[in-house]
Design a protein around this motif. Structure first.
Motif, PDB file in Angstrom:
ATOM      1  N   ASP A 197     110.671  48.060  48.625  1.00 30.94           N
ATOM      2  CA  ASP A 197     110.386  48.903  47.456  1.00 30.94           C
ATOM      3  C   ASP A 197     109.474  50.065  47.828  1.00 30.94           C
ATOM      4  OD1 ASP A 197     111.889  47.654  45.421  1.00 30.94           O
ATOM      5  OD2 ASP A 197     110.391  46.066  45.219  1.00 30.94           O
ATOM      6  N   LEU A 198     108.496  49.799  48.669  1.00 31.11           N
ATOM      7  CA  LEU A 198     107.589  50.868  49.084  1.00 31.11           C
ATOM      8  C   LEU A 198     108.331  51.921  49.900  1.00 31.11           C
ATOM      9  CD1 LEU A 198     104.825  52.134  49.323  1.00 31.11           C
ATOM     10  CD2 LEU A 198     104.312  50.565  51.197  1.00 31.11           C
ATOM     11  N   GLU A 199     109.197  51.494  50.789  1.00 34.67           N
ATOM     12  CA  GLU A 199     109.975  52.444  51.583  1.00 34.67           C
ATOM     13  C   GLU A 199     110.866  53.304  50.688  1.00 34.67           C
ATOM     14  OE1 GLU A 199     111.955  49.850  54.272  1.00 34.67           O
ATOM     15  OE2 GLU A 199     110.226  49.683  55.643  1.00 34.67           O
ATOM     16  N   ARG A 200     111.431  52.672  49.667  1.00 36.82           N
ATOM     17  CA  ARG A 200     112.254  53.435  48.723  1.00 36.82           C
ATOM     18  C   ARG A 200     111.402  54.427  47.955  1.00 36.82           C
ATOM     19  NH1 ARG A 200     115.485  50.784  43.547  1.00 36.82           N
ATOM     20  NH2 ARG A 200     117.073  52.407  43.299  1.00 36.82           N
ATOM     21  N   LEU A 201     110.242  54.002  47.517  1.00 35.66           N
ATOM     22  CA  LEU A 201     109.346  54.893  46.772  1.00 35.66           C
ATOM     23  C   LEU A 201     108.876  56.069  47.622  1.00 35.66           C
ATOM     24  CD1 LEU A 201     107.324  52.152  44.879  1.00 35.66           C
ATOM     25  CD2 LEU A 201     108.542  54.034  43.780  1.00 35.66           C
ATOM     26  N   ALA A 202     108.689  55.844  48.913  1.00 39.03           N
ATOM     27  CA  ALA A 202     108.215  56.909  49.795  1.00 39.03           C
ATOM     28  C   ALA A 202     109.195  58.074  49.851  1.00 39.03           C
ATOM     29  CB  ALA A 202     107.953  56.359  51.192  1.00 39.03           C
ATOM     30  N   THR A 203     110.469  57.817  49.564  1.00 40.38           N
ATOM     31  CA  THR A 203     111.468  58.892  49.613  1.00 40.38           C
ATOM     32  C   THR A 203     111.319  59.871  48.452  1.00 40.38           C
ATOM     33  OG1 THR A 203     113.146  57.663  48.326  1.00 40.38           O
ATOM     34  CG2 THR A 203     113.089  57.305  50.727  1.00 40.38           C
ATOM     35  N   PHE A 204     110.519  59.519  47.450  1.00 42.20           N
ATOM     36  CA  PHE A 204     110.339  60.403  46.295  1.00 42.20           C
ATOM     37  C   PHE A 204     109.189  61.396  46.474  1.00 42.20           C
ATOM     38  CE2 PHE A 204     112.255  56.523  44.318  1.00 42.20           C
ATOM     39  CZ  PHE A 204     113.452  57.115  43.912  1.00 42.20           C
ATOM     40  N   SER A 205     108.500  61.373  47.608  1.00 41.38           N
ATOM     41  CA  SER A 205     107.351  62.257  47.824  1.00 41.38           C
ATOM     42  C   SER A 205     107.649  63.740  47.619  1.00 41.38           C
ATOM     43  CB  SER A 205     106.768  62.035  49.219  1.00 41.38           C
ATOM     44  OG  SER A 205     106.130  60.790  49.308  1.00 41.38           O
ATOM     45  N   PRO A 206     108.843  64.240  47.976  1.00 40.12           N
ATOM     46  CA  PRO A 206     109.101  65.678  47.763  1.00 40.12           C
ATOM     47  C   PRO A 206     108.950  66.145  46.328  1.00 40.12           C
ATOM     48  CG  PRO A 206     110.736  64.763  49.271  1.00 40.12           C
ATOM     49  CD  PRO A 206     109.942  63.605  48.733  1.00 40.12           C
ATOM     50  N   TRP A 207     109.007  65.220  45.375  1.00 42.96           N
ATOM     51  CA  TRP A 207     108.842  65.621  43.981  1.00 42.96           C
ATOM     52  C   TRP A 207     107.421  66.100  43.680  1.00 42.96           C
ATOM     53  CZ3 TRP A 207     112.761  66.360  40.686  1.00 42.96           C
ATOM     54  CH2 TRP A 207     113.986  65.773  40.977  1.00 42.96           C
ATOM     55  N   ILE A 208     106.458  65.747  44.526  1.00 41.06           N
ATOM     56  CA  ILE A 208     105.092  66.253  44.319  1.00 41.06           C
ATOM     57  C   ILE A 208     105.100  67.770  44.330  1.00 41.06           C
ATOM     58  CG2 ILE A 208     102.766  66.380  45.288  1.00 41.06           C
ATOM     59  CD1 ILE A 208     103.219  63.609  46.497  1.00 41.06           C
ATOM     60  N   GLU A 209     105.732  68.349  45.338  1.00 44.07           N
ATOM     61  CA  GLU A 209     105.783  69.803  45.460  1.00 44.07           C
ATOM     62  C   GLU A 209     106.535  70.421  44.286  1.00 44.07           C
ATOM     63  OE1 GLU A 209     105.543  73.742  46.689  1.00 44.07           O
ATOM     64  OE2 GLU A 209     104.361  71.977  47.256  1.00 44.07           O
ATOM     65  N   VAL A 210     107.598  69.773  43.850  1.00 45.08           N
ATOM     66  CA  VAL A 210     108.371  70.288  42.714  1.00 45.08           C
ATOM     67  C   VAL A 210     107.487  70.398  41.473  1.00 45.08           C
ATOM     68  CG1 VAL A 210     110.292  69.793  41.141  1.00 45.08           C
ATOM     69  CG2 VAL A 210     110.558  69.393  43.604  1.00 45.08           C
ATOM     70  N   ILE A 211     106.730  69.353  41.197  1.00 44.05           N
ATOM     71  CA  ILE A 211     105.892  69.323  39.995  1.00 44.05           C
ATOM     72  C   ILE A 211     104.711  70.277  40.123  1.00 44.05           C
ATOM     73  CG2 ILE A 211     104.385  67.857  38.589  1.00 44.05           C
ATOM     74  CD1 ILE A 211     106.275  65.497  39.373  1.00 44.05           C
ATOM     75  N   GLU A 212     104.002  70.195  41.248  1.00 46.12           N
ATOM     76  CA  GLU A 212     102.809  71.032  41.411  1.00 46.12           C
ATOM     77  C   GLU A 212     103.147  72.514  41.435  1.00 46.12           C
ATOM     78  OE1 GLU A 212      99.950  67.936  43.930  1.00 46.12           O
ATOM     79  OE2 GLU A 212     100.792  69.711  44.905  1.00 46.12           O
ATOM     80  N   SER A 213     104.209  72.876  42.141  1.00 41.69           N
ATOM     81  CA  SER A 213     104.532  74.303  42.240  1.00 41.69           C
ATOM     82  C   SER A 213     104.963  74.860  40.889  1.00 41.69           C
ATOM     83  CB  SER A 213     105.634  74.524  43.282  1.00 41.69           C
ATOM     84  OG  SER A 213     106.830  73.861  42.910  1.00 41.69           O
ATOM     85  N   PHE A 214     105.675  74.054  40.094  1.00 45.83           N
ATOM     86  CA  PHE A 214     106.100  74.526  38.770  1.00 45.83           C
ATOM     87  C   PHE A 214     104.889  74.815  37.898  1.00 45.83           C
ATOM     88  CE2 PHE A 214     107.372  73.983  34.362  1.00 45.83           C
ATOM     89  CZ  PHE A 214     108.564  74.690  34.294  1.00 45.83           C
ATOM     90  N   TRP A 215     103.937  73.875  37.861  1.00 44.94           N
ATOM     91  CA  TRP A 215     102.809  74.043  36.949  1.00 44.94           C
ATOM     92  C   TRP A 215     101.685  74.887  37.538  1.00 44.94           C
ATOM     93  CZ3 TRP A 215     103.973  73.593  32.251  1.00 44.94           C
ATOM     94  CH2 TRP A 215     104.895  72.641  31.823  1.00 44.94           C
ATOM     95  N   SER A 216     101.841  75.323  38.773  1.00 44.16           N
ATOM     96  CA  SER A 216     100.878  76.259  39.348  1.00 44.16           C
ATOM     97  C   SER A 216     101.262  77.702  39.075  1.00 44.16           C
ATOM     98  CB  SER A 216     100.759  76.041  40.863  1.00 44.16           C
ATOM     99  OG  SER A 216     100.177  74.785  41.147  1.00 44.16           O
TER     100      SER A 216
END
Length: 403
Positions: free
Chosen positions: A335-354
């Motif tokens: 489950d952790l390995e699967r969750l790690a694949t979602f890290s690119p969404w950090i940039e998507v969210i932060e860049s939008f609201w920045s």
């Protein structure tokens, strides 16, 4: 952005927030417990990263202001100025959290005989358990940063008060449950249903507070509260598709990992929490989900998810260094390995609201304080996520930490 650029942007957001809400200016204090909890953690983390005594002092001033505003009755209440606990003014200064803390909503709480209006209830004051656990965490972070145990003791006093106020037995001998929202004085429920993640958040926070207690004997030991919350949480399903709830699950998984590695307990919770986070993230984070215009999105909920994804990055790195408890939990590791694949969404969210144009939308401006504080948390998450066992700077000098 580089780490220094991210921290600089976070500092700017936090200083603007502090001035705008009356912490560092002569404006009337505008306190809201959830936002203020994240703000304290941000200021402490940035103060540590920059070795900045002024940022640390702002954090301490904010803690003090929260206790004196939200730990007392509202100005429009006949009990105005008194501590929620009923303690004398002098005793309340030493124990400002013993009666809990108000949410900080604009409208007074609903009266005992007033009809329930679900829309109006969102704007009415009272106490939320999940806000209280955030403040417990902030006070514990204050102790971990400064080495002064008083913050942890105040957090444990708040935990004991919140637990007594929010938990109840539906019938004699039955397993306890929790109310979602209580009156300002914790005497009656305002919303009787149980928050989805309240038992989980409470149990993880209680374990954290007990671990951070050190050798101090003063204050509640939380043994009874941990036992009762363990029973409440047993067998519950934590799965959610809400981005803020998902971020909370991810953060709780990271906190549990740190606590287990410290020998503080929580082993039975880790695998179910990771499984719930994995299922929820797979359902929520799919193409097209975060492509709506700013006017149809709530920044603080998405940023809560980004903060949780930052926590997972830290968790994944820790497991790669040392598998620890995961050697005996292959499903949790997957489950952790699967969750790690979602890290690119950090940039998507932060860049939008920045982007400035997105921060001019009504949905951003209508929740400006919480949006800006949680954006700062996502840009510089160490203050909120660290539990004191990661490589970091030495403790800051504890000054003026009376609440």
């Amino acid at each position: 952005m580089s780490r220094p650029d991210r921290e600089e942007a976070a500092v700017e957001l936090m200083l603007q927030f502090a001035a705008r809400t009356g912490v560092t200016s002569d404006r009337p204090p505008r306190r809201y417990l959830w936002t203020d909890a994240f703000a304290v953690c941000n200021l402490l983390g940035l103060a540590r990263a920059w070795s900045s005594a002024p940022l640390h002092d702002v954090a301490v001033r904010l803690v003090d202001q929260v206790h004196h505003v939200l730990g007392r009755h509202r100005p429009d209440d006949p009990r105005a100025g008194r501590w929620l606990s009923g303690l004398s003014l002098e005793a309340g200064e030493e124990h400002p959290t013993r009666g809990g803390l108000r949410i900080g909503k604009p409208l007074p709480e609903r009266g005992p005989d007033a009809p329930f209006d679900p829309d109006a209830e969102w704007e009415r004051d009272g106490q939320y358990y999940h806000y209280l656990t955030k403040w417990m965490h902030a006070l514990d972070q204050l102790s971990r940063v400064t080495g002064d145990r008083r913050g942890n003791r105040l957090a444990r006093e708040l935990a004991a008060a919140a637990h007594a106020g929010f938990t109840y037995a539906p019938r004699p001998g039955a397993r306890k449950r929790m109310h979602w929202k209580m009156s300002i004085d914790l005497s009656r429920p305002l919303v009787p249903s149980m928050g989805h993640h309240d038992p989980l958040d409470g149990l993880v926070t209680y374990l954290q507070l007990r671990a951070g207690r050190g050798d101090a004997a003063e204050g509640p030991d939380l043994a009874a509260e941990i036992a009762e919350m363990t029973a409440i949480a047993d067998g519950l399903d934590w799965t959610t598709h809400d981005p803020l709830g998902l971020g909370g699950l991810m953060t709780d998984a990271y906190r549990l990992d740190r606590l287990i590695r410290q020998g503080a307990g929580g082993e039975a919770l880790l695998a179910p929490v990771l499984a719930a986070a994995s299922a929820g993230a797979a359902a929520y984070l799919r193409p097209g989900r975060l492509e709506q215009p700013a006017s149809r999105r709530l920044a603080f909920r998405e940023l809560g998810l980004a903060i949780g994804l930052h926590a997972l990055e830290r968790l994944d790195a820790a497991v790669r260094r040392d598998p620890g408890p995961y050697a005996a939990m292959p499903a949790a590791r997957r489950d952790l390995e699967r969750l790690a694949t979602f890290s690119p969404w950090i940039e998507v969210i932060e860049s939008f609201w920045s982007q400035p144009e997105h921060r001019r939308s009504p949905t951003w401006l209508g929740h400006r304080d919480i949006n800006e504080v949680m954006l700062a948390t996502s840009l510089a998450p160490a203050g909120y996520l660290s539990l004191g066992d990661e490589p970091s700077a030495p403790p800051l000098k504890a000054t003026g930490t009376r609440g």
